[in-house]
Scaffold this active site. Structure first.
Site, short mmCIF file in Angstrom:
data_model
loop_
_atom_site.label_atom_id
_atom_site.label_comp_id
_atom_site.label_asym_id
_atom_site.label_seq_id
_atom_site.Cartn_x
_atom_site.Cartn_y
_atom_site.Cartn_z
N SER A 1 0.86 -1.18 0.00
CA SER A 1 0.00 0.00 0.00
C SER A 1 0.90 1.23 0.00
O SER A 1 1.31 1.70 1.06
CB SER A 1 -0.91 0.00 1.23
N LYS B 1 3.69 6.65 6.63
CA LYS B 1 4.20 6.10 7.89
C LYS B 1 5.71 6.27 8.00
O LYS B 1 6.26 6.50 9.07
CB LYS B 1 3.83 4.61 8.00
N LEU C 1 0.83 4.54 -0.37
CA LEU C 1 0.59 5.75 0.42
C LEU C 1 0.67 5.48 1.92
O LEU C 1 1.10 6.34 2.69
CB LEU C 1 -0.76 6.36 0.05
N TYR C 2 0.25 4.30 2.34
CA TYR C 2 0.40 3.92 3.75
C TYR C 2 1.88 3.89 4.10
O TYR C 2 2.30 4.40 5.14
CB TYR C 2 -0.25 2.57 4.01
N GLU C 3 2.68 3.29 3.22
CA GLU C 3 4.12 3.16 3.47
C GLU C 3 4.80 4.52 3.58
O GLU C 3 5.51 4.80 4.56
CB GLU C 3 4.78 2.35 2.35
#
Length: 403
Positions: free
Chosen positions: A311, A318, A313-315
């Site tokens: 994912s 974060k 954008l999650y990576e």
């Protein structure tokens, strides 16, 4: 050539020197382990506690002395007794194993008895560095015990923080952080990990404030207070965070494969900037003589800091959060712990291989052993890659940034 031939190495001597050094280092470490273990026993065995409490009774909350007589009593009933027991055990070990290096530990132990006896019989006050009076300027140290770390033993929880020089015994016993009586505010409290952490924290006798946008999803229970909040209104929490000891930032969003501008904005707002605002607001509350010792921030940055999460954008959101935390740690406002968590089943990741309960127990297990980077995952590469990434990033920020 002739000079080289004339130089011979006495390998027997070299071997004996190395052997002496290794046994010597072991004896010094053993001395500290014995001291700290005896200290822990003093809080568990009634008749030992009777004498050890003389030491606790000698100090006020700012580590100034109650009186000279109280200090001298602590030397007689605690320091001298402890030093004699330490010496007897170290001498016994040295006689049994018959290694000359072990006598280095005996000499080290003898300095404690000498110092305590001198202070008692001469009636002088010569407080060691762990008991120097004054405000607490630094956060609790990690491996070497400083004043703030030891202050917590006297005035946070006497049944924790036993270590005197190295924090090894506390890490083994799980007494490097006490959660008893702590007020813990937790975001993302209605999620799988939030609920699991809440349950575990209450088991450890902490008082939990659940910060959530979905209060109806949280069941009422003893030790839990539910408080509504929503993204963008972090400033409204400032008054409530004043009396919070530990802030756990656990909320997040996962847009999976979406890469629209809206998805980018939402990912960074929730996963990065909201957390940063909470950190800044909580940092302002770290005031007063005790705050450096008791206030902490825990941030769920996730395993995505060093591993793919399928994912993008999650990576990246974060990872940005993780880098900001590394940068913030340089200011030393309070203890900041990272939660580097592998995939667990939740609304954000229904395909997780771990359970939220397992992860929550792992977090508290390591937190109580005072780990600042708490890694809970099934991926062995994370345990290898994260320390390398964290150290290199810390070093870079340390060199090229300023307060």
């Amino acid at each position: 050539m002739i000079l080289a031939q004339s130089l011979t190495i006495d390998w027997v001597l070299v071997n004996n020197c190395v052997k002496f050094a290794l046994w010597g280092v072991f004896s010094l470490l053993l001395a500290e382990i014995i001291r700290d273990s005896y200290h822990a026993l003093c809080h568990q065995v009634t008749w030992l506690a009777k004498w050890h409490n003389k030491h606790h009774a000698a100090y006020r909350r700012d580590l100034t002395l109650v009186s000279q007589q109280a200090y001298l009593d602590s030397q007689l009933y605690h320091d001298i007794v402890e030093s004699i027991i330490l010496l007897v055990l170290l001498i016994t070990v040295a006689l049994v194993f018959r290694q000359w290096g072990l006598w280095l530990g005996v000499a080290y132990g003898g300095t404690f008895l000498y110092g305590a006896s001198l202070r008692y019989f001469q009636g002088t006050i010569d407080t060691d560095y762990n008991h120097l009076p004054g405000p607490l300027a630094a956060t609790p140290s990690v491996w070497f015990v400083n004043r703030t770390y030891h202050w917590r033993h006297h005035f946070d929880d006497v049944n924790a923080y036993y270590s005197g020089v190295f924090s090894l015994v506390d890490k083994i016993l799980g007494t490097g952080l006490s959660l008893k009586g702590k007020t813990v505010a937790l975001t993302g409290a209605s999620g799988a990990l939030g609920k699991a952490l809440t349950a575990e924290l209450i088991k450890h006798k902490a008082k939990v404030i659940a910060l959530t946008t979905n209060p109806d999803k949280i069941e009422e229970q003893t030790g839990l207070k539910v408080m509504f909040w929503e993204l963008g209104n972090e400033e409204e929490l400032k008054a409530n965070l004043q009396k919070v000891d530990i802030l756990i930032i656990n909320h997040g969003v996962n847009v999976y494969g979406d890469r629209t501008s809206t998805a980018i904005h939402n990912s960074y707002q929730v996963n990065t900037f909201s957390a940063l605002r909470l950190i800044d607001i909580f940092s302002v509350t770290v005031t007063g003589p005790d705050a450096k010792a008791t206030k902490e921030i825990w941030v769920n940055t996730s395993e995505a800091e060093v591993s793919p999460a399928l994912s993008p954008l999650y990576e990246i959101s974060k990872r940005a959060l993780g880098d900001i935390i590394t940068l913030k740690r340089l200011d030393g406002v309070c203890v900041i712990r990272k939660l580097i968590l592998g995939p667990f089943k939740s609304q954000l990741n229904p395909f997780g291989v771990m359970s939220a309960n397992q992860v929550a127990k792992g977090i508290l297990f390591l937190a109580k052993r005072d780990f600042r980077n708490i890694i809970v995952t099934v991926n062995p590469l994370t345990y290898l890659l994260f320390p390398i990434k964290e150290f290199s990033t810390w070093l870079y920020y340390r060199v090229f940034s300023q307060k």
